[in-house]
Design an enzyme around this catalytic site. Sequence first.
Site, PDB file in Angstrom:
ATOM      1  N   ASP A  54      93.856  62.836  42.494  1.00  0.00           N
ATOM      2  CA  ASP A  54      93.328  63.359  43.754  1.00  0.00           C
ATOM      3  C   ASP A  54      92.848  62.232  44.662  1.00  0.00           C
ATOM      4  O   ASP A  54      92.279  61.259  44.214  1.00  0.00           O
ATOM      5  CB  ASP A  54      92.286  64.448  43.483  1.00  0.00           C
ATOM      6  N   ASP A  56      90.863  61.044  48.179  1.00  0.00           N
ATOM      7  CA  ASP A  56      89.877  61.406  49.195  1.00  0.00           C
ATOM      8  C   ASP A  56      90.002  60.415  50.335  1.00  0.00           C
ATOM      9  O   ASP A  56      90.130  59.213  50.110  1.00  0.00           O
ATOM     10  CB  ASP A  56      88.460  61.343  48.607  1.00  0.00           C
ATOM     11  N   ASP A 133      77.621  57.867  44.866  1.00  0.00           N
ATOM     12  CA  ASP A 133      76.821  57.803  43.633  1.00  0.00           C
ATOM     13  C   ASP A 133      76.819  56.426  42.952  1.00  0.00           C
ATOM     14  O   ASP A 133      75.756  55.834  42.748  1.00  0.00           O
ATOM     15  CB  ASP A 133      77.258  58.902  42.639  1.00  0.00           C
TER      16      ASP A 133
HETATM   17  P1  ATP Z   1      87.716  62.033  39.849  1.00  0.00           P
HETATM   18  O1  ATP Z   1      88.435  62.555  41.061  1.00  0.00           O
HETATM   19  O2  ATP Z   1      88.485  61.099  38.990  1.00  0.00           O
HETATM   20  O3  ATP Z   1      87.078  63.131  39.072  1.00  0.00           O
HETATM   21  P2  ATP Z   1      85.921  60.933  41.792  1.00  0.00           P
HETATM   22  O4  ATP Z   1      84.930  59.810  41.715  1.00  0.00           O
HETATM   23  O5  ATP Z   1      87.025  60.768  42.800  1.00  0.00           O
HETATM   24  O6  ATP Z   1      86.485  61.119  40.330  1.00  0.00           O
HETATM   25  P3  ATP Z   1      85.244  63.310  43.229  1.00  0.00           P
HETATM   26  O7  ATP Z   1      84.476  64.497  42.770  1.00  0.00           O
HETATM   27  O8  ATP Z   1      86.652  63.474  43.656  1.00  0.00           O
HETATM   28  O9  ATP Z   1      85.146  62.255  42.043  1.00  0.00           O
HETATM   29  O10 ATP Z   1      84.384  62.655  44.405  1.00  0.00           O
HETATM   30  C1  ATP Z   1      84.915  61.745  45.343  1.00  0.00           C
HETATM   31  C2  ATP Z   1      83.859  60.733  45.727  1.00  0.00           C
HETATM   32  O11 ATP Z   1      82.748  61.387  46.367  1.00  0.00           O
HETATM   33  C3  ATP Z   1      83.242  59.953  44.563  1.00  0.00           C
HETATM   34  O12 ATP Z   1      84.029  58.873  44.179  1.00  0.00           O
HETATM   35  C4  ATP Z   1      81.918  59.521  45.138  1.00  0.00           C
HETATM   36  O13 ATP Z   1      82.071  58.414  45.993  1.00  0.00           O
HETATM   37  C5  ATP Z   1      81.537  60.730  45.999  1.00  0.00           C
HETATM   38  N1  ATP Z   1      80.689  61.697  45.257  1.00  0.00           N
HETATM   39  C6  ATP Z   1      81.100  62.758  44.544  1.00  0.00           C
HETATM   40  N2  ATP Z   1      80.056  63.420  44.015  1.00  0.00           N
HETATM   41  C7  ATP Z   1      78.950  62.766  44.430  1.00  0.00           C
HETATM   42  C8  ATP Z   1      77.558  62.960  44.231  1.00  0.00           C
HETATM   43  N3  ATP Z   1      77.089  63.964  43.493  1.00  0.00           N
HETATM   44  N4  ATP Z   1      76.701  62.076  44.814  1.00  0.00           N
HETATM   45  C9  ATP Z   1      77.167  61.062  45.568  1.00  0.00           C
HETATM   46  N5  ATP Z   1      78.466  60.822  45.794  1.00  0.00           N
HETATM   47  C10 ATP Z   1      79.355  61.657  45.236  1.00  0.00           C
HETATM   48 MG    MG Z   2      88.413  62.212  43.300  1.00  0.00          MG
END
Ligand code: ATP
Ligand code: MG
Length: 419
Positions: A54, A56, A133
């Site tokens: 995924d 972003d 985060d």
């Molecule tokens: P994955 O997609 O592999 O599960 P990810 O880090 O991309 O991991 P996502 O849930 O897609 O996780 O979130 C995208 C981004 O948004 C994260 O990388 C982080 O920068 C930010 N993020 C997500 N959740 C939080 C949170 N609870 N607090 C702060 N930032 C967050």
């Molecule tokens: Mg992600």
Amino acid sequence: MKPTVINRDQHVVSRKQMSPEVLKVLYRLHRTGHLAYLCGGGVRDLLLGRKIDDYDVATDADPRRLKQVFGNCRLIGRRFRIAHIMFKGGKIIEVSTFRKQGEEEEATDEGNSLLIKRDNTFGSPAEDAFRRDFTINGLYYNVADFSIIDYVDGRADLQARLIRCIGDPDIRFQEDPIRILRGIRLTATLDFQVEESTWNAIKRQCHHIMECPASRIREELMKILRRQNSHRGYELLAAGGILEHLFPRLEEFRLACLQDESTSADPLLQHLGVIDDLRSKGVEFTDSLLLATLTASPVMSSFETLPHGSDVAKWLHQYLEENFKPLAIPRVVRSNVHLLHLALRHMVAEKRRKRRRSLRRSPLFADALKLLEIHCLVTQKHWSALHRWQRPPMNRQHRRRKTKDLSSRRAKVCQSEKI
Ligand code: ATP
Ligand code: MG
């Protein structure tokens, strides 16, 4: 605030590794005069050479503008509107406008809650990076010049394989305790270490975890179980004191096992270790099977100690509701876990053939067989049951032929005895 800019020739991220859809989104934003950054897990995983599922994207275009730029755009979210850019085949790229750290909840009766309630103010790229985060999640890939923009020293932590909070970890975990589970998930999946002050804050703040909505806890927990290295995730949940809040009854069982001199090992950890081994060989697991495996040990050992004549199904129902209902595990999954435990009990006990055939016809049979195999690998018992259940069932013709052979052999024996 000036970020560190890592030029194209100093990093490994290439557009060839990105999907055509995300490139289309980034280029369209860039061409229409906006900042277009790939952000979050996408940049992290590309820098680590991992596969991405995924993407972003972060931009300075606000949601209304995104609607104008993209015809295939849907705005979602009530508080903070995020744009979903839809492509053929169901692919979606998530685009959000840079925002800054959310506002805290108004003081509660107990005084000073830091829980973030409002998270909907637009901000600058720097503010957007600092509200994220962990440092390794705060990097941007800028499609304008293919550089990586690093406000938070995320590159250094990626190289050192460290999970470190952006800002004061105690405050960041209180603002949004789900970050505790996210940190543990990333540590396990990426096979990183948690940086010391972040780890100490996890242990201090873990009691806040149940303040998060159950659906978010479930989502993170299932991601820990579904991905590689799930046993490490479980180990960190236990060591960080989170397991005791998520699953008090499992924690009770774990502690009892560790105190028991005859075992002194954690069977839950062993079960998840087997899952990880099988997964690395390509075996796939449903959520029901993962949760049945997690609870297999306490359930099987309780079955052995339940007083004679107890209503096993009722006890099991209650046990699973206690463990899984607070985390909003869907009813259908809870009911499958229930059936898988009963199937495992039946398979190792070996009952009547009629029951055997109906279990084989059940849609859960494949999962039940995997559960039996995992249980055998952990306990090093019940191998004969596993082999019996793994053997393909005899079809009717085969069975008839076998019965015929048997009766003609018997007839011959009778004849020879007469002679
Ligand atoms: P994955 O997609 O592999 O599960 P990810 O880090 O991309 O991991 P996502 O849930 O897609 O996780 O979130 C995208 C981004 O948004 C994260 O990388 C982080 O920068 C930010 N993020 C997500 N959740 C939080 C949170 N609870 N607090 C702060 N930032 C967050
Ligand atoms: Mg992600």
